[in-house]
Structure formats: structure tokens, C-alpha cells
Design a protein around this motif. Structure first.
Motif, short mmCIF file in Angstrom:
data_model
loop_
_atom_site.label_atom_id
_atom_site.label_comp_id
_atom_site.label_asym_id
_atom_site.label_seq_id
_atom_site.Cartn_x
_atom_site.Cartn_y
_atom_site.Cartn_z
N ILE A 78 0.84 -1.20 0.00
CA ILE A 78 0.00 0.00 0.00
C ILE A 78 0.88 1.25 0.00
CG2 ILE A 78 -1.67 1.34 1.34
CD1 ILE A 78 -2.86 -1.04 -0.14
N ASP A 79 1.99 1.22 0.73
CA ASP A 79 2.91 2.36 0.73
C ASP A 79 3.46 2.61 -0.68
OD1 ASP A 79 2.56 2.74 3.43
OD2 ASP A 79 4.35 1.60 4.02
N GLU A 80 3.71 1.54 -1.42
CA GLU A 80 4.20 1.71 -2.79
C GLU A 80 3.13 2.27 -3.72
OE1 GLU A 80 7.40 -1.13 -4.44
OE2 GLU A 80 6.01 -2.42 -3.35
N LEU A 81 1.88 1.91 -3.46
CA LEU A 81 0.78 2.38 -4.32
C LEU A 81 0.40 3.83 -4.00
CD1 LEU A 81 -1.50 -0.79 -4.24
CD2 LEU A 81 -0.30 0.10 -6.24
N ALA A 82 0.68 4.29 -2.79
CA ALA A 82 0.24 5.61 -2.34
C ALA A 82 0.64 6.75 -3.27
CB ALA A 82 0.74 5.87 -0.91
N PRO A 83 1.88 6.83 -3.77
CA PRO A 83 2.23 7.96 -4.64
C PRO A 83 1.40 8.02 -5.92
CG PRO A 83 4.21 6.85 -3.85
CD PRO A 83 3.06 5.99 -3.47
N TYR A 84 0.88 6.88 -6.34
CA TYR A 84 0.14 6.83 -7.60
C TYR A 84 -1.33 7.22 -7.41
CZ TYR A 84 4.27 4.38 -9.22
OH TYR A 84 5.56 4.06 -9.54
N THR A 85 -1.72 7.55 -6.17
CA THR A 85 -3.09 8.04 -5.96
C THR A 85 -3.20 9.51 -6.33
OG1 THR A 85 -2.62 8.52 -3.62
CG2 THR A 85 -3.53 6.35 -4.14
N GLU A 86 -2.07 10.15 -6.63
CA GLU A 86 -2.05 11.50 -7.20
C GLU A 86 -1.79 11.36 -8.70
OE1 GLU A 86 -2.81 14.19 -5.59
OE2 GLU A 86 -2.97 13.15 -3.65
N PRO A 87 -2.32 12.27 -9.53
CA PRO A 87 -2.11 12.17 -10.98
C PRO A 87 -0.63 12.05 -11.33
CG PRO A 87 -3.77 13.83 -10.51
CD PRO A 87 -3.20 13.42 -9.18
N PHE A 88 -0.32 11.09 -12.17
CA PHE A 88 1.07 10.89 -12.62
C PHE A 88 1.08 10.70 -14.13
CE2 PHE A 88 -0.61 6.67 -11.81
CZ PHE A 88 -0.11 5.89 -12.84
N THR A 89 2.24 10.86 -14.71
CA THR A 89 2.39 10.73 -16.16
C THR A 89 3.07 9.42 -16.48
OG1 THR A 89 2.61 13.13 -16.36
CG2 THR A 89 3.30 11.80 -18.25
N THR A 90 2.48 8.64 -17.36
CA THR A 90 3.05 7.36 -17.76
C THR A 90 4.24 7.59 -18.68
OG1 THR A 90 1.70 7.11 -19.75
CG2 THR A 90 0.73 6.37 -17.66
N PRO A 91 5.08 6.59 -18.91
CA PRO A 91 6.19 6.76 -19.84
C PRO A 91 5.75 7.18 -21.24
CG PRO A 91 6.52 4.78 -18.53
CD PRO A 91 5.14 5.29 -18.21
N GLY A 92 4.53 6.82 -21.63
CA GLY A 92 4.02 7.18 -22.95
C GLY A 92 3.31 8.52 -23.00
#
Length: 377
Positions: free
Chosen positions: A58-72
């Protein structure tokens, strides 16, 4: 004066000439703005022995709960994480309660008893609300950082199901890895399900497809087979598997064998058709042998008495039995498909108006949007 409207070639931008005092027409968003919307991800994690691993995951998933940009270049965020309690032997429920209390985006789905990984995953999928559903294991073996690449693959290939394809050996031991590859190869060749070699518990599924599968799938269904009934051809995205650490696998030989058998039974009726073909071939061989022996007898050859009729009857009878079994198996197969909930069709929304339509602003990996970084959290 009547209001005159003009719609652009893109189909969404609109200008209008209005008479004085006329109500203003509502602004229609530009096509690019619609396609550039953030992809909302729902993560489903079936939990059996997750007491020691759920917290770090869950700690690893937490940063991705904010909008992020994929490599593409696509924009995404995790809107919810669903932990499905499959009634394992450890104290995972207490950990899940704590995580749900600490994080508003964590929810727990409670099952009445242990139903198995696929049933637990389906239960979680049915409770999601995101554009996409990500399924992953509880043990931390699968890296959340690979989710962005899987989304890029889905958008690039216009796929509704993407499987993670490990670029390294699974940390299960050589025997189990070899047995898994052999079983998948056998089902792909004999069962007529070539996509079985792509199956992996790390999946990205279009939300409406995943929730539809969870709604109609019957008891005992193999999840990936059910997805294959209605989804577009599945594709793969490279992922890196990590060590499970000291976690002991919940799968024993008996459960792995049951897993394989369920996949075999639900994969199709191609093997049953082979029985019918074999029966027809044996019957044809029996007729051929009878004709050859009759001709040999008429030509004066020495044919042992009684052997001709015996071998002919055996071949014809065996062929008829196998052919009848094959026909009966086809009817049973149709009944099994109905019992498993296989639908005749699935109606979905216009792909251009859904998550797969949000590709206009996506770029190839390594190419960032103007003013944005291509790096993920």
C-alpha cells in the motif's frame, strides 16, 4: 432571428450566432480536452496471506493516488484500492482494517469464506468504479511502477486486456516454473486457447469489461478464460518480477493441479472434438481394412478365418463409440458454457468516448508532453 450553429470537423467545438437576448449555448469541450482526461485506476488485490506484505505494498501504491504521467505521456491516477479478504490463515483482516482507516482510497471487500484467488478477484472487480481495473498479488512480487507501461500498451494497441509479461524468471523454483510453462503450452495446443500463454495475475482490464465479466461469470470459471470470451485479443507488456521474500506460497501441489484442471475444463471443447475425429478415423479404418481383406480373399490370398470379421467389428465399434462420445461431449460442453455464464455478446460504450479514446495526447515512451515530465512517481 434564429440561432445558427456550426460544428467543426472535430465534432465537438461549436460557435453560434445568437439574436440579442437569446440564451447562450453551453460551451462544448474541445476534443483534445476530452481525450486528455485522467485515467482513473482501480486496483484489486485478493488477500489470503498478506499480513506481512500489505502495508509495504500500500505504501508503494500511495504515490500513484495522485495524478502521474506514464512513460508514454498519458495521465493516470489510482482512485481506489480494493483488498478482498479471502479468509486466509493469518491476521490479514486486522491489517486491512488498519489500512482502510488510514487511507480513504483503501476499501475492504469481505467474503464469507475462502473461495479462491479467481473468485476473490472477481468479487473485487465487481466492486470497482474506475476506468481501468488493475489486478495484482498481495506478496509484492509485482511492481506498481509497471502499471504506467501497461496502460500505455493498452492505449497504443487499443486493447481491453493487458497482461504483464515477466522479463525475468518467476521466483517459484525451476520445477514449478517448468510445469507452468508446460501446462500452458499443452492447453494452448490441445485446448485451442493460444492466449493461455499470456495469462498472468498482473492484469490491466478495461473497467466496463471487467465488471461485466464479474457479473456473468459462473462458479468455478477461470477468470482469464472468461475475459477472453468478450475482450479484444489480449496483449502483453514487459514487467519485472520481484522476490516474494520469506512468504510461503499458498499453493500446494493439489491446489496447483486443481488450478490447471479448471483452466483445462473451461478453455473450450477442442479436445472433445478430437475425440469425435479419432472415432471417425477408426470407423473409416475399419471399413478400409474390411474392404482390403475381402479383396485379398477374393484374390486367393490366405486370410485366417474369423480374424477378418473380428478386426473389422472391433474397429467399427470403437470408432462408433468414440464418435458418439465426442458428440455427447459437445452437448455437455455447451451446457458447461451456459453454466459458467458465457454470454452470446457484450454491449459496451463507444470506445472513442471511453478510456481507449484518450490517446490523442499520448507519446511514445521517453517523449514527454510540453511542460510535463515523463517520469512516474
Amino acid at each position: 432571428m434564429r440561432a445558427l450553429g456550426q460544428i467543426s470537423a472535430a465534432g465537438l467545438s461549436m460557435t453560434a450566432v445568437l439574436a440579442p437576448g437569446s440564451p447562450r449555448l453551453p460551451d462544448v469541450p474541445e476534443r483534445a480536452e476530452v481525450l486528455d482526461a485522467c485515467h482513473d485506476l482501480s486496483v484489486v488485490i485478493p488477500v489470503y496471506q498478506g499480513e506481512d506484505h500489505l502495508g509495504p505494498l500500500i505504501d508503494e501504491l500511495a504515490p500513484y493516488t495522485e495524478p502521474f504521467t506514464t512513460p508514454g505521456g498519458a495521465t493516470a491516477k489510482i482512485g481506489e484500492v480494493l483488498l478482498v479478504d479471502d479468509n486466509g490463515p493469518d491476521d490479514s483482516p486486522s491489517v486491512m482494517r488498519v489500512l482502510a482507516a488510514e487511507h480513504s482510497w483503501v476499501r475492504v471487500v469481505w467474503l464469507s469464506r475462502n473461495f479462491g484467488q479467481h473468485a476473490a478477484t472477481l468479487a473485487g472487480m465487481s466492486s470497482t468504479g474506475g476506468d481501468w481495473i488493475v489486478t495484482m498479488d498481495e506478496d509484492g512480487q509485482q511492481d506498481p511502477a509497471d502499471i504506467g507501461g501497461m496502460l500505455d500498451t493498452a492505449l497504443r494497441e487499443q486493447a481491453t486486456v493487458v497482461y504483464g509479461q515477466p522479463i525475468n524468471q518467476a521466483p517459484h523454483g525451476a520445477l514449478r516454473n517448468s510445469a507452468s510453462r508446460a501446462a500452458k503450452w499443452l492447453i494452448a495446443k490441445v485446448g485451442g486457447t493460444p492466449e493461455v500463454t499470456k495469462y498472468n495475475s498482473f492484469r490491466l482490464v478495461l473497467g466496463e469489461v471487467g465488471r461485466s465479466v464479474a457479473a456473468y461469470a459462473g462458479a468455478g470459471i477461470y477468470l482469464d478464460v472468461a475475459l477472453g470470451w468478450v475482450a479484444r485479443p489480449a496483449v502483453t507488456s514487459p514487467v519485472t518480477l520481484r522476490d516474494e521474500g520469506d512468504r510461503v506460497s499458498g499453493y500446494r501441489f493439489r491446489s496447483l493441479l486443481s488450478h490447471f484442471w479448471r483452466m483445462t475444463v473451461t478453455s473450450g471443447t477442442r479436445a472433445l472434438r478430437l475425440v469425435s475425429v479419432l472415432g471417425a478415423l477408426l470407423a473409416a479404418l475399419g471399413v478400409t481394412v474390411a474392404i482390403v481383406l475381402v479383396i485379398a480373399k477374393l484374390a486367393g490370398s490366405d486370410v485366417q478365418a474369423g480374424w477378418t470379421s473380428l478386426i473389422t467389428v472391433m474397429l467399427l465399434t470403437s470408432g462408433a463409440i468414440l464418435f458418439a462420445l465426442g458428440v455427447l461431449a459437445e452437448y455437455i460442453g455447451a451446457a458447461v458454457n451456459m453454466a459458467m455464464g458465457r454470454p452470446a455478446y457484450l454491449v459496451v460504450s463507444d470506445p472513442a468516448d471511453g478510456p481507449l479514446g484518450r490517446t490523442e495526447r499520448a507519446h511514445e515512451p521517453g517523449e514527454a508532453r510540453e511542460g510535463q515530465s515523463a517520469a512516474t512517481p
